[in-house]
Scaffold this active site. Sequence first.
Site, mmCIF file in Angstrom:
data_model
loop_
_atom_site.group_PDB
_atom_site.id
_atom_site.type_symbol
_atom_site.label_atom_id
_atom_site.label_comp_id
_atom_site.label_asym_id
_atom_site.label_seq_id
_atom_site.Cartn_x
_atom_site.Cartn_y
_atom_site.Cartn_z
ATOM 1 N N SER A 103 0.858 -1.191 0.000
ATOM 2 C CA SER A 103 0.000 0.000 0.000
ATOM 3 C C SER A 103 0.892 1.238 0.000
ATOM 4 C CB SER A 103 -0.915 0.001 1.234
ATOM 5 O OG SER A 103 -1.817 -1.067 1.179
ATOM 6 N N LYS A 177 -7.372 1.615 -2.838
ATOM 7 C CA LYS A 177 -6.997 1.157 -1.490
ATOM 8 C C LYS A 177 -7.107 2.302 -0.489
ATOM 9 C CE LYS A 177 -5.432 -1.202 1.966
ATOM 10 N NZ LYS A 177 -4.147 -1.906 2.020
ATOM 11 N N LYS A 245 -0.771 5.575 8.728
ATOM 12 C CA LYS A 245 -0.010 5.788 7.490
ATOM 13 C C LYS A 245 -0.944 5.918 6.295
ATOM 14 C CE LYS A 245 1.084 2.605 4.826
ATOM 15 N NZ LYS A 245 1.508 1.364 4.115
#
Length: 298
Positions: A103, A177, A245
């Site tokens: 990711s 995502k 994050k």
Amino acid sequence: MTTASAPLAPKIAFLGTGSMGLIMAARLCEAGYALQVWNRTIEKAAVLAEQGASVHEQASTAVATADIVIGMLENGAVVEDVLFGQDVAAAMKPGALFIDMASIKPREARDHAARLGALGIAHLDAPVSGGTGGATHGSLVIMVGGKAAEFDRALPLFRVFGRATHVGSHGAGQLTKLANQMIVGITIGAVAEALLFATKGGADMAKVKEAITGGFADSRILQVHGQRMVDRDFITHARLAIQLKDMRNALATAQEIGFEAPITALFEQLYADGAEHGLGDLDHSGLFVELASRNGMN
């Protein structure tokens, strides 16, 4: 009469055998693929040798003969370093395909695709959702950006991991995502705050969850993460620090494309406060602990 021989299975290299990567690589071994594997800490990859994988000390040697290289690395900076700092891109053969399942930021994915393309190497960004449970059961949701032909080429491998959807060009997988993580992170916060609110007012938290199950407020987050909150069970399935994050990557991308995301910004701050208060290694449902602390409910 001659019969056509079956097409040869592609040679696969797998880079990054952390908690997710190890499970995914093991599934490929179980599916019969001959696997070359590498991890920064080689001991974390060594267990795969028992399943027939070849373990390498250097990423560049792991990919040298591979038709498809799968990366399940920590973040964009690590992907950058492995591809171009540790000479993986230079070691890959022309015509090979790199599938980045980490990711990272969409702009990083687009940059990597362009640089690999200049070397004659194809690229897909294919981040996943579903955590270690989804990896174990082969039920990961895979969001894929890149060319349709490369998606088709990778589809047999994706089916080993779960369900894949081609969502657009390079970077679109990462964008999807981030959208997923925005919904997850915000909904975890909504569930935590609502359950704490009801409890503070005198209701039974477990019964509140039971009562709203099946209504418009029901969701997978309520059922899975809400139950963790009821049980005060924050053993890590997906770390709060990783959720933070992802929220920060979403905000950085929003700024790049000129999009205002005030709800995500609010929850980014809440996750940041949780991490600052020592909750970063808890499951991301551990945001509940941060909100409970604010209300004197620990």
